[in-house]
Design a protein around this motif. Sequence first.
Motif, PDB file in Angstrom:
ATOM      1  N   GLU A 226       0.822  -1.212   0.000  1.00 45.04           N
ATOM      2  CA  GLU A 226       0.000   0.000   0.000  1.00 45.04           C
ATOM      3  C   GLU A 226       0.857   1.264   0.000  1.00 45.04           C
ATOM      4  OE1 GLU A 226      -3.800   1.890   2.465  1.00 45.04           O
ATOM      5  OE2 GLU A 226      -2.875   0.009   3.100  1.00 45.04           O
TER       6      GLU A 226
ATOM      7  N   ARG B 226      -7.183  -2.470  -5.580  1.00 42.89           N
ATOM      8  CA  ARG B 226      -5.774  -2.246  -5.240  1.00 42.89           C
ATOM      9  C   ARG B 226      -4.918  -2.145  -6.503  1.00 42.89           C
ATOM     10  NH1 ARG B 226      -4.898  -7.361  -1.619  1.00 42.89           N
ATOM     11  NH2 ARG B 226      -6.037  -8.160  -3.458  1.00 42.89           N
TER      12      ARG B 226
ATOM     13  N   ARG C   2      -5.517   1.267  -7.668  1.00 39.50           N
ATOM     14  CA  ARG C   2      -4.718   2.175  -6.835  1.00 39.50           C
ATOM     15  C   ARG C   2      -3.285   2.272  -7.350  1.00 39.50           C
ATOM     16  NH1 ARG C   2      -3.196  -0.882  -1.783  1.00 39.50           N
ATOM     17  NH2 ARG C   2      -1.691  -1.674  -3.308  1.00 39.50           N
ATOM     18  N   ASP C   3      -2.687   1.126  -7.656  1.00 42.44           N
ATOM     19  CA  ASP C   3      -1.296   1.116  -8.114  1.00 42.44           C
ATOM     20  C   ASP C   3      -1.121   1.899  -9.402  1.00 42.44           C
ATOM     21  OD1 ASP C   3      -0.633  -0.455  -5.950  1.00 42.44           O
ATOM     22  OD2 ASP C   3      -0.428  -2.323  -7.099  1.00 42.44           O
TER      23      ASP C   3
END
Length: 294
Positions: free
Chosen positions: A78, A202, A205-206
């Motif tokens: 994260e 996720r 997000r990356d």
Amino acid sequence: MSELNRKTSAASGVLQRIETPAGTVEYAEDGEGPPVVFLHGLLMDHAVWDDVIPLLPNGFRYIRPILPLGSHRIPLNEDAVLSMDGMVGLVADILDALDLRDVTLVHSDWGGSLFLTSLGRDERVARMVVLPCEAFENFPPGLPGKMATLAVRLPGGITLAARQLRVGWLRRLPVLWGWMVDKPVDDERIRRWTDPVLRDPRIRRDVTKYATTSFDPAELVRKTEALRGFGGEVLVLWSPDNRVMPPAHGPRLAELAPRGRYAEIPGAAVLSMLDEPQAVAREIGAFLTAATRG
């Protein structure tokens, strides 16, 4: 590894994993010998090279890491830094994690790894092959790159763009993939590349971390021109007919590198490994075998 075995491996989808400071990275590996590392661009993975790998000469270790550019299946940590410098650092960390030396690094579409020299992280790289990719001030590249960046910045935009890529007539539009590749890309490959960003927040997000990086054109040019300090051999294998990466950038990159050489893949778009895999494999193979003899 025999050519037959490499064909089977390239198509099998078997992946290995390594740990980097940013998180887990998957990669494909074929053959044994001096390492050749192939990179890729946004919303694609190692499979973009599937048609080329079986055509390359034996006696080399072909490694294809999956970068966190939207088609990776394992989200990074994260707190991973995935700005431009963070992504370039990740490439160097991958080479470190695999303890690779005397690497031939093959660039395509995403041009950030050209900045390894400017960041002082190119010590494991002995030579480069540069297919059409971002360079100088061309970040994000052309119309498709600018539209992709805009999509990522809009709520739900990256998901919408990924879904549009799954529709054949839509992905052939210039704002999507129409200028990236001339030959049709099969639906199965596109589904593979868009599944991760559609199903996992996720992953979104990356890729958003990277795609929302702010670029300073003067800084981009300075970092590209740092290639004057790269002492290894460089083959710039450009597609002069493409409409995303300026044709003039190919010869310009070759002139920057002290040991640079320019060659062309005519009739191909940006992703020449999809349009003309035999020509790309022939040029890269000749470059590799000449370097080995030297």
